[in-house]
Scaffold this motif. Sequence first.
Motif, PDB file in Angstrom:
ATOM      1  N   ILE A 141     -14.144 -10.452 -53.583  1.00  0.00           N
ATOM      2  CA  ILE A 141     -15.171  -9.230 -53.980  1.00  0.00           C
ATOM      3  C   ILE A 141     -15.718  -8.936 -52.648  1.00  0.00           C
ATOM      4  CG2 ILE A 141     -17.582  -8.818 -54.967  1.00  0.00           C
ATOM      5  CD1 ILE A 141     -16.825 -10.799 -56.981  1.00  0.00           C
ATOM      6  N   GLY A 142     -15.877  -7.442 -52.353  1.00  0.00           N
ATOM      7  CA  GLY A 142     -16.262  -7.026 -51.093  1.00  0.00           C
ATOM      8  C   GLY A 142     -15.039  -6.915 -49.929  1.00  0.00           C
ATOM      9  N   VAL A 143     -14.121  -7.743 -50.127  1.00  0.00           N
ATOM     10  CA  VAL A 143     -13.293  -7.724 -49.060  1.00  0.00           C
ATOM     11  C   VAL A 143     -11.928  -7.271 -49.581  1.00  0.00           C
ATOM     12  CG1 VAL A 143     -11.913  -9.331 -47.507  1.00  0.00           C
ATOM     13  CG2 VAL A 143     -14.158  -9.559 -48.073  1.00  0.00           C
ATOM     14  N   GLY A 144     -11.388  -5.918 -49.093  1.00  0.00           N
ATOM     15  CA  GLY A 144     -10.184  -5.402 -49.699  1.00  0.00           C
ATOM     16  C   GLY A 144      -9.615  -5.205 -48.310  1.00  0.00           C
ATOM     17  N   GLN A 145      -8.386  -4.028 -48.402  1.00  0.00           N
ATOM     18  CA  GLN A 145      -7.542  -4.166 -47.208  1.00  0.00           C
ATOM     19  C   GLN A 145      -8.110  -3.555 -45.942  1.00  0.00           C
ATOM     20  OE1 GLN A 145      -3.591  -1.027 -47.208  1.00  0.00           O
ATOM     21  NE2 GLN A 145      -3.487  -2.809 -48.695  1.00  0.00           N
ATOM     22  N   ARG A 146      -9.168  -2.624 -46.180  1.00  0.00           N
ATOM     23  CA  ARG A 146     -10.034  -2.195 -45.249  1.00  0.00           C
ATOM     24  C   ARG A 146     -10.534  -3.367 -44.277  1.00  0.00           C
ATOM     25  NH1 ARG A 146     -15.635   0.926 -45.574  1.00  0.00           N
ATOM     26  NH2 ARG A 146     -15.972  -0.935 -46.880  1.00  0.00           N
ATOM     27  N   GLU A 147     -11.221  -4.394 -44.963  1.00  0.00           N
ATOM     28  CA  GLU A 147     -11.765  -5.540 -44.206  1.00  0.00           C
ATOM     29  C   GLU A 147     -10.870  -6.539 -43.718  1.00  0.00           C
ATOM     30  OE1 GLU A 147     -14.818  -3.450 -46.657  1.00  0.00           O
ATOM     31  OE2 GLU A 147     -12.748  -4.153 -47.207  1.00  0.00           O
ATOM     32  N   ILE A 148      -9.721  -6.786 -44.485  1.00  0.00           N
ATOM     33  CA  ILE A 148      -8.682  -7.539 -43.872  1.00  0.00           C
ATOM     34  C   ILE A 148      -8.088  -6.967 -42.714  1.00  0.00           C
ATOM     35  CG2 ILE A 148      -6.326  -8.303 -44.495  1.00  0.00           C
ATOM     36  CD1 ILE A 148      -8.455  -9.971 -46.131  1.00  0.00           C
ATOM     37  N   GLY A 149      -7.836  -5.729 -42.667  1.00  0.00           N
ATOM     38  CA  GLY A 149      -7.301  -4.989 -41.333  1.00  0.00           C
ATOM     39  C   GLY A 149      -8.225  -5.209 -40.321  1.00  0.00           C
ATOM     40  N   TYR A 150      -9.496  -4.981 -40.081  1.00  0.00           N
ATOM     41  CA  TYR A 150     -10.583  -5.336 -39.191  1.00  0.00           C
ATOM     42  C   TYR A 150     -10.395  -6.959 -38.818  1.00  0.00           C
ATOM     43  CZ  TYR A 150     -12.407  -0.796 -40.032  1.00  0.00           C
ATOM     44  OH  TYR A 150     -12.664   0.633 -40.453  1.00  0.00           O
ATOM     45  N   LEU A 151     -10.352  -7.771 -40.000  1.00  0.00           N
ATOM     46  CA  LEU A 151     -10.363  -9.103 -39.469  1.00  0.00           C
ATOM     47  C   LEU A 151      -8.991  -9.455 -38.816  1.00  0.00           C
ATOM     48  CD1 LEU A 151     -11.837 -10.240 -43.038  1.00  0.00           C
ATOM     49  CD2 LEU A 151     -12.819 -10.689 -40.800  1.00  0.00           C
ATOM     50  N   PHE A 152      -8.090  -9.030 -39.211  1.00  0.00           N
ATOM     51  CA  PHE A 152      -6.717  -9.565 -38.746  1.00  0.00           C
ATOM     52  C   PHE A 152      -6.553  -9.038 -37.310  1.00  0.00           C
ATOM     53  CE2 PHE A 152      -2.084  -8.408 -37.883  1.00  0.00           C
ATOM     54  CZ  PHE A 152      -1.653  -9.793 -38.291  1.00  0.00           C
ATOM     55  N   GLY A 153      -7.084  -7.671 -37.145  1.00  0.00           N
ATOM     56  CA  GLY A 153      -7.092  -7.005 -35.885  1.00  0.00           C
ATOM     57  C   GLY A 153      -7.937  -7.929 -34.821  1.00  0.00           C
ATOM     58  N   GLN A 154      -8.967  -8.222 -35.187  1.00  0.00           N
ATOM     59  CA  GLN A 154      -9.806  -8.926 -34.311  1.00  0.00           C
ATOM     60  C   GLN A 154      -9.165 -10.570 -34.005  1.00  0.00           C
ATOM     61  OE1 GLN A 154     -12.101  -8.070 -32.586  1.00  0.00           O
ATOM     62  NE2 GLN A 154     -13.592  -9.635 -31.898  1.00  0.00           N
ATOM     63  N   TYR A 155      -8.673 -11.105 -35.043  1.00  0.00           N
ATOM     64  CA  TYR A 155      -7.777 -12.336 -34.950  1.00  0.00           C
ATOM     65  C   TYR A 155      -6.943 -12.068 -33.777  1.00  0.00           C
ATOM     66  CZ  TYR A 155      -5.384 -16.671 -35.918  1.00  0.00           C
ATOM     67  OH  TYR A 155      -4.764 -17.824 -35.822  1.00  0.00           O
ATOM     68  N   LYS A 156      -5.871 -11.092 -34.037  1.00  0.00           N
ATOM     69  CA  LYS A 156      -4.696 -10.997 -33.219  1.00  0.00           C
ATOM     70  C   LYS A 156      -5.228 -10.589 -31.535  1.00  0.00           C
ATOM     71  CE  LYS A 156      -2.723  -6.746 -33.232  1.00  0.00           C
ATOM     72  NZ  LYS A 156      -2.473  -6.416 -31.730  1.00  0.00           N
ATOM     73  N   ARG A 157      -6.579  -9.961 -31.704  1.00  0.00           N
ATOM     74  CA  ARG A 157      -6.991  -9.703 -30.135  1.00  0.00           C
ATOM     75  C   ARG A 157      -7.488 -10.980 -29.631  1.00  0.00           C
ATOM     76  NH1 ARG A 157     -12.705  -6.191 -29.552  1.00  0.00           N
ATOM     77  NH2 ARG A 157     -12.632  -5.982 -27.082  1.00  0.00           N
ATOM     78  N   ILE A 158      -8.166 -11.810 -30.317  1.00  0.00           N
ATOM     79  CA  ILE A 158      -8.859 -13.128 -29.747  1.00  0.00           C
ATOM     80  C   ILE A 158      -7.641 -13.981 -29.421  1.00  0.00           C
ATOM     81  CG2 ILE A 158     -10.014 -15.371 -30.541  1.00  0.00           C
ATOM     82  CD1 ILE A 158     -11.955 -13.639 -32.259  1.00  0.00           C
ATOM     83  N   THR A 159      -6.659 -14.022 -30.288  1.00  0.00           N
ATOM     84  CA  THR A 159      -5.494 -15.144 -30.001  1.00  0.00           C
ATOM     85  C   THR A 159      -4.483 -14.634 -29.155  1.00  0.00           C
ATOM     86  OG1 THR A 159      -4.371 -14.373 -32.063  1.00  0.00           O
ATOM     87  CG2 THR A 159      -6.023 -16.342 -32.159  1.00  0.00           C
ATOM     88  N   ASN A 160      -4.256 -13.365 -29.016  1.00  0.00           N
ATOM     89  CA  ASN A 160      -2.999 -12.730 -28.445  1.00  0.00           C
ATOM     90  C   ASN A 160      -1.664 -13.198 -29.120  1.00  0.00           C
ATOM     91  OD1 ASN A 160      -1.865 -11.053 -26.555  1.00  0.00           O
ATOM     92  ND2 ASN A 160      -1.557 -12.853 -24.933  1.00  0.00           N
ATOM     93  N   ARG A 161      -1.692 -13.400 -30.455  1.00  0.00           N
ATOM     94  CA  ARG A 161      -0.679 -13.619 -31.184  1.00  0.00           C
ATOM     95  C   ARG A 161      -0.440 -12.738 -32.378  1.00  0.00           C
ATOM     96  NH1 ARG A 161      -2.597 -18.884 -30.788  1.00  0.00           N
ATOM     97  NH2 ARG A 161      -3.097 -18.909 -33.233  1.00  0.00           N
ATOM     98  N   TYR A 162       0.500 -12.176 -32.735  1.00  0.00           N
ATOM     99  CA  TYR A 162       0.916 -11.574 -34.128  1.00  0.00           C
ATOM    100  C   TYR A 162       1.358 -12.575 -35.102  1.00  0.00           C
ATOM    101  CZ  TYR A 162       1.207  -7.440 -36.944  1.00  0.00           C
ATOM    102  OH  TYR A 162       1.069  -6.523 -37.754  1.00  0.00           O
ATOM    103  N   GLU A 163       0.249 -13.389 -35.629  1.00  0.00           N
ATOM    104  CA  GLU A 163       0.437 -14.349 -36.552  1.00  0.00           C
ATOM    105  C   GLU A 163      -0.037 -13.691 -38.046  1.00  0.00           C
ATOM    106  OE1 GLU A 163      -1.723 -18.534 -37.382  1.00  0.00           O
ATOM    107  OE2 GLU A 163      -1.983 -18.067 -35.334  1.00  0.00           O
ATOM    108  N   SER A 164       1.116 -12.957 -38.330  1.00  0.00           N
ATOM    109  CA  SER A 164       1.009 -12.270 -39.646  1.00  0.00           C
ATOM    110  C   SER A 164       0.508 -13.313 -40.808  1.00  0.00           C
ATOM    111  CB  SER A 164       2.142 -11.618 -40.107  1.00  0.00           C
ATOM    112  OG  SER A 164       3.219 -12.339 -39.997  1.00  0.00           O
ATOM    113  N   GLY A 165       0.848 -14.510 -40.776  1.00  0.00           N
ATOM    114  CA  GLY A 165       0.613 -15.521 -41.872  1.00  0.00           C
ATOM    115  C   GLY A 165      -0.652 -15.993 -41.965  1.00  0.00           C
ATOM    116  N   VAL A 166      -1.543 -15.542 -41.066  1.00  0.00           N
ATOM    117  CA  VAL A 166      -2.961 -16.046 -40.981  1.00  0.00           C
ATOM    118  C   VAL A 166      -4.082 -15.387 -42.202  1.00  0.00           C
ATOM    119  CG1 VAL A 166      -3.779 -14.362 -39.234  1.00  0.00           C
ATOM    120  CG2 VAL A 166      -4.879 -16.897 -39.278  1.00  0.00           C
ATOM    121  N   LEU A 167      -3.490 -14.325 -42.454  1.00  0.00           N
ATOM    122  CA  LEU A 167      -4.372 -13.898 -43.678  1.00  0.00           C
ATOM    123  C   LEU A 167      -3.384 -13.051 -44.551  1.00  0.00           C
ATOM    124  CD1 LEU A 167      -6.925 -11.567 -41.317  1.00  0.00           C
ATOM    125  CD2 LEU A 167      -7.698 -13.497 -43.255  1.00  0.00           C
TER     126      LEU A 167
END
Length: 471
Positions: free
Chosen positions: A188-214
Amino acid sequence: MHAGQGALCITEESISIEVSELSPLVSPIFENNLRRNPGEPEFHQAMREVFESVSLAVEKHPKYADNSILERICEPERQIIFRVPWVDDHGRTQINRGFRVQFNSALGPYKGGLRFHPSVMLGTIKFLGFEQIFKNSLTGMPIGGGKGGSDFDPKGKSDAEVMRFCQSFMTELAGHIGEYTDVPAGDIGVGQREIGYLFGQYKRITNRYESGVLTGKGLGWGGSLVRTEATGYGTVFFVDEMLRSTQRDFAGKRVIVSGSGNVALFAMEKITQLGGTVVACSDSTGVVYDSDGLDIELLTHVKNVERGRLSDYAAVRGSQSEYRAGARVWDVAADTRIDVALPCATQNELNADDARTLIRSGVIAVGEGANMPCTPDATREFQQADVLFAPGKAANAGGVATSALEMQQNASRDSWSFEYTEERLAKIMRSIHDRCAETADEYGRPGDYVLGANITGFTRVADAMIALGVI
């Protein structure tokens, strides 16, 4: 509180706890958990349902008592609570609270959604995470149970505000997750928009394209076809299997569905494809009723494209539709025959009075598309009336099952067709149904899908925990 509002709907009746009614083998453990987790009624309710069922497994298999499995399975492996500061569009600093409860990893990395809603508290997340353990186990996939979220409300926020919040949330969470550790998704309240922002920040922090994390990602950047539809489709697949077990199906059945979000909309779509007629659904403002059946294509357009309300659908539909402001969807059953009911909105939205109304209307099957949407008394009413009842941890497991399929595609750098993925989902839901039914038969309770789901989910996790030692 209206079904579909996505907030808490807890009553004294819905969370009544009578420890004395439990088996002596499990009641002291349950009572101790009540003491250790005060002020968390939803978590207590979820534990109570599981304890009622698995006491039979503990009696039959003493290994589950000898290894303190119930004590351990009720205690999260890790609870993370953190501050989420962010700046709104007016330059003011806002503060929210973030949660991630990593409940059980005996079967695989923690897996479960993130919920952004003002009602979110630690007890909410613990209840959802506890349910997730057994739901994930039922899928047969190698995933553990967890849940997370925040009391942040994305409604009424700009895209920029949601982005800043998600980036702050992920900055704190990133160190606790990973494709082999913990894989969040939406809720609830977390759709594709929110997942995109979360994934982008994770990628930025880790410097990895770890697609399986979300999971729940967009199709262009690692997402899976059918994931959006999966929870709704899966619920209908499970209920269809229940009906077929009694030589019936959805063809010609009149159905009501609570909610009008993704789960409800895609459940209604699949019901229509299988020959059923959905006559009513709800949102936070009221209920729409079409005696000859809702126009699901129009409803989906109004809700998902125009971001409108059911009142907007009724305005377009005209005289063919009746909009009842402030009404509850279950009350529709007082005026017309209902064969199948799917509560797909939020926890404890359907109480004992609602259950009796549905039973009088002729309901033959109920499937929980949401997490614990029926109060314990409502569940008992359905079972005593011999109504086929599909508990949420089994019926709505299609969402997390398809998330696990998304993880498979990410791991193999592959992308499957809609037809193939839906076929995999349907097979998983049939398997869940069959295992629940077989377990209910084994324990002398044929047709008791609540008992079947709880014991099947519990024993798989418990056996893994025993194999891994006291950890």
